[in-house]
Design a protein around this motif. Structure first.
Motif, PDB file in Angstrom:
ATOM      1  N   TYR A  56      27.721  10.116  17.993  1.00 44.78           N
ATOM      2  CA  TYR A  56      28.304   9.305  19.062  1.00 44.78           C
ATOM      3  C   TYR A  56      29.344   8.354  18.469  1.00 44.78           C
ATOM      4  CZ  TYR A  56      24.937  11.066  22.366  1.00 44.78           C
ATOM      5  OH  TYR A  56      24.208  11.908  23.179  1.00 44.78           O
ATOM      6  N   PHE A  57      30.530   8.371  19.064  1.00 39.08           N
ATOM      7  CA  PHE A  57      31.619   7.519  18.593  1.00 39.08           C
ATOM      8  C   PHE A  57      31.989   6.511  19.673  1.00 39.08           C
ATOM      9  CE2 PHE A  57      32.784   9.439  14.632  1.00 39.08           C
ATOM     10  CZ  PHE A  57      32.431  10.770  14.765  1.00 39.08           C
ATOM     11  N   CYS A  58      32.128   5.279  19.242  1.00 34.22           N
ATOM     12  CA  CYS A  58      32.671   4.222  20.073  1.00 34.22           C
ATOM     13  C   CYS A  58      34.179   4.164  19.800  1.00 34.22           C
ATOM     14  CB  CYS A  58      31.990   2.908  19.693  1.00 34.22           C
ATOM     15  SG  CYS A  58      32.567   1.444  20.562  1.00 34.22           S
ATOM     16  N   ALA A  59      34.987   3.923  20.825  1.00 27.30           N
ATOM     17  CA  ALA A  59      36.429   3.891  20.633  1.00 27.30           C
ATOM     18  C   ALA A  59      37.066   2.906  21.600  1.00 27.30           C
ATOM     19  CB  ALA A  59      37.029   5.282  20.840  1.00 27.30           C
ATOM     20  N   THR A  60      38.222   2.384  21.215  1.00 30.43           N
ATOM     21  CA  THR A  60      38.981   1.493  22.075  1.00 30.43           C
ATOM     22  C   THR A  60      40.401   2.005  22.206  1.00 30.43           C
ATOM     23  OG1 THR A  60      39.670  -0.802  22.426  1.00 30.43           O
ATOM     24  CG2 THR A  60      39.618  -0.049  20.164  1.00 30.43           C
ATOM     25  N   SER A  61      41.025   1.694  23.318  1.00 31.90           N
ATOM     26  CA  SER A  61      42.398   2.104  23.578  1.00 31.90           C
ATOM     27  C   SER A  61      43.125   0.968  24.266  1.00 31.90           C
ATOM     28  CB  SER A  61      42.420   3.356  24.452  1.00 31.90           C
ATOM     29  OG  SER A  61      43.755   3.756  24.732  1.00 31.90           O
ATOM     30  N   GLY A  62      44.305   0.634  23.728  1.00 33.49           N
ATOM     31  CA  GLY A  62      45.074  -0.460  24.290  1.00 33.49           C
ATOM     32  C   GLY A  62      46.361   0.020  24.932  1.00 33.49           C
ATOM     33  N   ASN A 113      44.987  -7.894  25.739  1.00 32.23           N
ATOM     34  CA  ASN A 113      44.245  -8.392  26.897  1.00 32.23           C
ATOM     35  C   ASN A 113      43.748  -7.251  27.776  1.00 32.23           C
ATOM     36  OD1 ASN A 113      44.587 -11.153  26.301  1.00 32.23           O
ATOM     37  ND2 ASN A 113      46.664 -11.099  27.118  1.00 32.23           N
ATOM     38  N   ASN A 114      44.533  -6.195  27.859  1.00 30.99           N
ATOM     39  CA  ASN A 114      44.159  -5.045  28.673  1.00 30.99           C
ATOM     40  C   ASN A 114      43.808  -3.882  27.764  1.00 30.99           C
ATOM     41  OD1 ASN A 114      44.684  -6.380  31.138  1.00 30.99           O
ATOM     42  ND2 ASN A 114      46.866  -5.993  30.851  1.00 30.99           N
ATOM     43  N   TYR A 115      42.599  -3.440  27.848  1.00 32.81           N
ATOM     44  CA  TYR A 115      42.166  -2.325  27.006  1.00 32.81           C
ATOM     45  C   TYR A 115      40.972  -1.647  27.654  1.00 32.81           C
ATOM     46  CZ  TYR A 115      38.859  -5.877  25.315  1.00 32.81           C
ATOM     47  OH  TYR A 115      37.913  -6.863  25.233  1.00 32.81           O
ATOM     48  N   TYR A 116      40.679  -0.466  27.156  1.00 29.17           N
ATOM     49  CA  TYR A 116      39.520   0.288  27.605  1.00 29.17           C
ATOM     50  C   TYR A 116      38.608   0.538  26.408  1.00 29.17           C
ATOM     51  CZ  TYR A 116      41.229   1.597  32.263  1.00 29.17           C
ATOM     52  OH  TYR A 116      41.631   1.589  33.572  1.00 29.17           O
ATOM     53  N   LEU A 117      37.355   0.725  26.707  1.00 29.07           N
ATOM     54  CA  LEU A 117      36.367   1.096  25.693  1.00 29.07           C
ATOM     55  C   LEU A 117      35.706   2.395  26.124  1.00 29.07           C
ATOM     56  CD1 LEU A 117      34.929  -2.472  25.325  1.00 29.07           C
ATOM     57  CD2 LEU A 117      36.090  -1.235  23.496  1.00 29.07           C
ATOM     58  N   PHE A 118      35.388   3.224  25.153  1.00 31.71           N
ATOM     59  CA  PHE A 118      34.829   4.531  25.434  1.00 31.71           C
ATOM     60  C   PHE A 118      33.660   4.832  24.483  1.00 31.71           C
ATOM     61  CE2 PHE A 118      38.351   5.985  28.044  1.00 31.71           C
ATOM     62  CZ  PHE A 118      39.447   5.299  27.550  1.00 31.71           C
ATOM     63  N   TRP A 119      32.765   5.646  24.976  1.00 31.54           N
ATOM     64  CA  TRP A 119      31.803   6.326  24.116  1.00 31.54           C
ATOM     65  C   TRP A 119      32.057   7.827  24.251  1.00 31.54           C
ATOM     66  CZ3 TRP A 119      28.563   4.670  20.422  1.00 31.54           C
ATOM     67  CH2 TRP A 119      28.242   3.305  20.390  1.00 31.54           C
ATOM     68  N   TYR A 120      32.251   8.473  23.081  1.00 35.53           N
ATOM     69  CA  TYR A 120      32.406   9.917  23.017  1.00 35.53           C
ATOM     70  C   TYR A 120      31.212  10.506  22.284  1.00 35.53           C
ATOM     71  CZ  TYR A 120      37.343  10.105  24.499  1.00 35.53           C
ATOM     72  OH  TYR A 120      38.518  10.044  25.211  1.00 35.53           O
ATOM     73  N   LYS A 121      30.850  11.714  22.680  1.00 32.61           N
ATOM     74  CA  LYS A 121      29.759  12.456  22.051  1.00 32.61           C
ATOM     75  C   LYS A 121      30.359  13.669  21.361  1.00 32.61           C
ATOM     76  CE  LYS A 121      26.012  15.481  23.702  1.00 32.61           C
ATOM     77  NZ  LYS A 121      25.233  15.875  24.908  1.00 32.61           N
ATOM     78  N   GLN A 122      29.937  13.932  20.125  1.00 35.61           N
ATOM     79  CA  GLN A 122      30.426  15.093  19.381  1.00 35.61           C
ATOM     80  C   GLN A 122      29.233  15.892  18.857  1.00 35.61           C
ATOM     81  OE1 GLN A 122      32.670  14.529  15.642  1.00 35.61           O
ATOM     82  NE2 GLN A 122      34.162  16.012  16.388  1.00 35.61           N
ATOM     83  N   PRO A 123      28.850  16.958  19.555  1.00 40.10           N
ATOM     84  CA  PRO A 123      27.768  17.819  19.075  1.00 40.10           C
ATOM     85  C   PRO A 123      28.243  18.656  17.903  1.00 40.10           C
ATOM     86  CG  PRO A 123      28.686  18.662  21.127  1.00 40.10           C
ATOM     87  CD  PRO A 123      29.383  17.364  20.848  1.00 40.10           C
ATOM     88  N   PRO A 124      27.365  19.454  17.317  1.00 38.21           N
ATOM     89  CA  PRO A 124      27.767  20.289  16.170  1.00 38.21           C
ATOM     90  C   PRO A 124      28.945  21.221  16.461  1.00 38.21           C
ATOM     91  CG  PRO A 124      25.392  20.186  16.308  1.00 38.21           C
ATOM     92  CD  PRO A 124      25.921  19.497  17.538  1.00 38.21           C
ATOM     93  N   SER A 125      29.183  21.532  17.709  1.00 40.18           N
ATOM     94  CA  SER A 125      30.324  22.378  18.061  1.00 40.18           C
ATOM     95  C   SER A 125      31.664  21.677  17.808  1.00 40.18           C
ATOM     96  CB  SER A 125      30.253  22.769  19.544  1.00 40.18           C
ATOM     97  OG  SER A 125      30.424  21.614  20.359  1.00 40.18           O
ATOM     98  N   ARG A 126      31.617  20.374  17.553  1.00 34.26           N
ATOM     99  CA  ARG A 126      32.794  19.539  17.238  1.00 34.26           C
ATOM    100  C   ARG A 126      33.585  19.117  18.478  1.00 34.26           C
ATOM    101  NH1 ARG A 126      34.019  23.653  13.652  1.00 34.26           N
ATOM    102  NH2 ARG A 126      35.989  24.050  14.733  1.00 34.26           N
ATOM    103  N   VAL A 142      31.719  10.389  27.285  1.00 35.11           N
ATOM    104  CA  VAL A 142      30.430  10.058  27.893  1.00 35.11           C
ATOM    105  C   VAL A 142      30.600   9.000  28.969  1.00 35.11           C
ATOM    106  CG1 VAL A 142      28.137   9.069  27.453  1.00 35.11           C
ATOM    107  CG2 VAL A 142      29.162  10.648  25.785  1.00 35.11           C
ATOM    108  N   ILE A 143      31.312   7.929  28.634  1.00 31.29           N
ATOM    109  CA  ILE A 143      31.426   6.813  29.552  1.00 31.29           C
ATOM    110  C   ILE A 143      32.596   5.942  29.145  1.00 31.29           C
ATOM    111  CG2 ILE A 143      29.916   5.233  28.275  1.00 31.29           C
ATOM    112  CD1 ILE A 143      28.602   4.533  31.008  1.00 31.29           C
ATOM    113  N   ARG A 144      33.200   5.265  30.102  1.00 25.11           N
ATOM    114  CA  ARG A 144      34.311   4.371  29.802  1.00 25.11           C
ATOM    115  C   ARG A 144      34.093   3.032  30.513  1.00 25.11           C
ATOM    116  NH1 ARG A 144      39.650   5.364  33.483  1.00 25.11           N
ATOM    117  NH2 ARG A 144      38.692   4.820  35.461  1.00 25.11           N
ATOM    118  N   GLN A 145      34.722   2.003  29.926  1.00 26.31           N
ATOM    119  CA  GLN A 145      34.621   0.653  30.486  1.00 26.31           C
ATOM    120  C   GLN A 145      36.001   0.007  30.461  1.00 26.31           C
ATOM    121  OE1 GLN A 145      31.674  -1.307  31.448  1.00 26.31           O
ATOM    122  NE2 GLN A 145      33.197  -2.790  32.135  1.00 26.31           N
ATOM    123  N   GLU A 146      36.440  -0.507  31.595  1.00 24.68           N
ATOM    124  CA  GLU A 146      37.695  -1.228  31.635  1.00 24.68           C
ATOM    125  C   GLU A 146      37.425  -2.685  31.284  1.00 24.68           C
ATOM    126  OE1 GLU A 146      37.851   1.239  35.481  1.00 24.68           O
ATOM    127  OE2 GLU A 146      39.610  -0.053  35.522  1.00 24.68           O
TER     128      GLU A 146
END
Lengths: 113, 114
Positions: free
Chosen positions: A90-96, A30-43, A48-52
């Motif tokens: 660009y990676f989408c990710a979730t965390s609970g 029920n409680n989680y966060y969502l994120f977008w991460y950016k990974q340039p060639p430097s790794r 980038v942004i988070r959403q509760e």
């Protein structure tokens, strides 16, 4: 268990245009966060942004904004006024509750001059 | 504030050799993570530490991988013996702890096993 799906392996956009990256997820929490991460060639993985999940208002960070549709379990990223420096994976990710990130497979975004 | 530090940045070894990676998290961050990122995929969690204790190592291939976090600060990840399929980028991340969800990543170590 959590899963994240990014169905667009590659995308391109002209400089100064707007592009939207798609992401769907599944979670039993029920409680989680969502994120977008950016990974340039430097790794370097850059947040980038988070959403509760309990907030209905979509998050924004300068040129980056999200469209969070909780019922549809959709979390898309909109990049306005695209710049050459936005070229990256660009990676989408979730965390609970375990505070562990589950990532999608990524979308390679190329900004064309 | 200094970010997460990792070394080395690159490593090339032959299969069956051993290798070790080092990570120094952001100062004060209680939680430390190691991820494996195979080319073309998203990162996958290997192990999570809280201070110097292991919270979750369920996805760590324990027959060849080991990790430790001495004194709750720096961490090392070791592979012995390495296999071809271990070729990947190994990312370290840290989180301050408690109710905070954000993780901050280091630059990663690219491992090539030949």
């Amino acid at each position: 268990a959590q899963t994240v799906t990014q169905s667009q392996p590659e995308m391109s956009v002209q400089e100064a245009e707007t592009v939207t990256l798609s992401c769907t997820y599944d979670t039993s929490e029920n409680n989680y966060y969502l994120f977008w991460y950016k990974q340039p060639p430097s790794r370097q993985m850059i947040l980038v942004i988070r959403q509760e999940a309990y907030k209905q208002q979509n998050a924004t960070e300068n040129r980056f904004s999200v469209n969070f549709q909780k019922a549809a379990k959709s979390f898309s990223l909109k990049i306005s006024d695209s710049q050459l420096g936005d070229t990256a994976m660009y990676f989408c990710a979730t965390s609970g509750s375990a505070r562990q990130l589950t990532f999608g497979s990524g979308t390679q975004l190329t900004v064309l001059p | 504030e200094a970010g997460v530090a990792q070394s080395p940045r690159y490593k090339i070894i032959e299969k069956r050799q051993s290798v070790a990676f080092w990570c120094n998290p952001i100062s004060g961050h209680a939680t430390l993570y190691w991820y494996q990122q195979i080319l073309g995929q998203g990162p996958k969690l290997l192990i999570q530490f809280q201070n110097n204790g292991v919270v979750d190592d369920s996805q760590l291939p324990k027959d060849r991988f080991s990790a430790e976090r001495l004194k709750g600060v720096d961490s090392t990840l070791k592979i012995q013996p390495a296999k071809l399929e271990d070729s990947a980028v190994y990312l370290c991340a840290s989180r301050s702890g408690g109710l905070v969800y954000e993780q901050y990543f280091g630059p990663g170590t690219r491992l090539t096993v030949t």
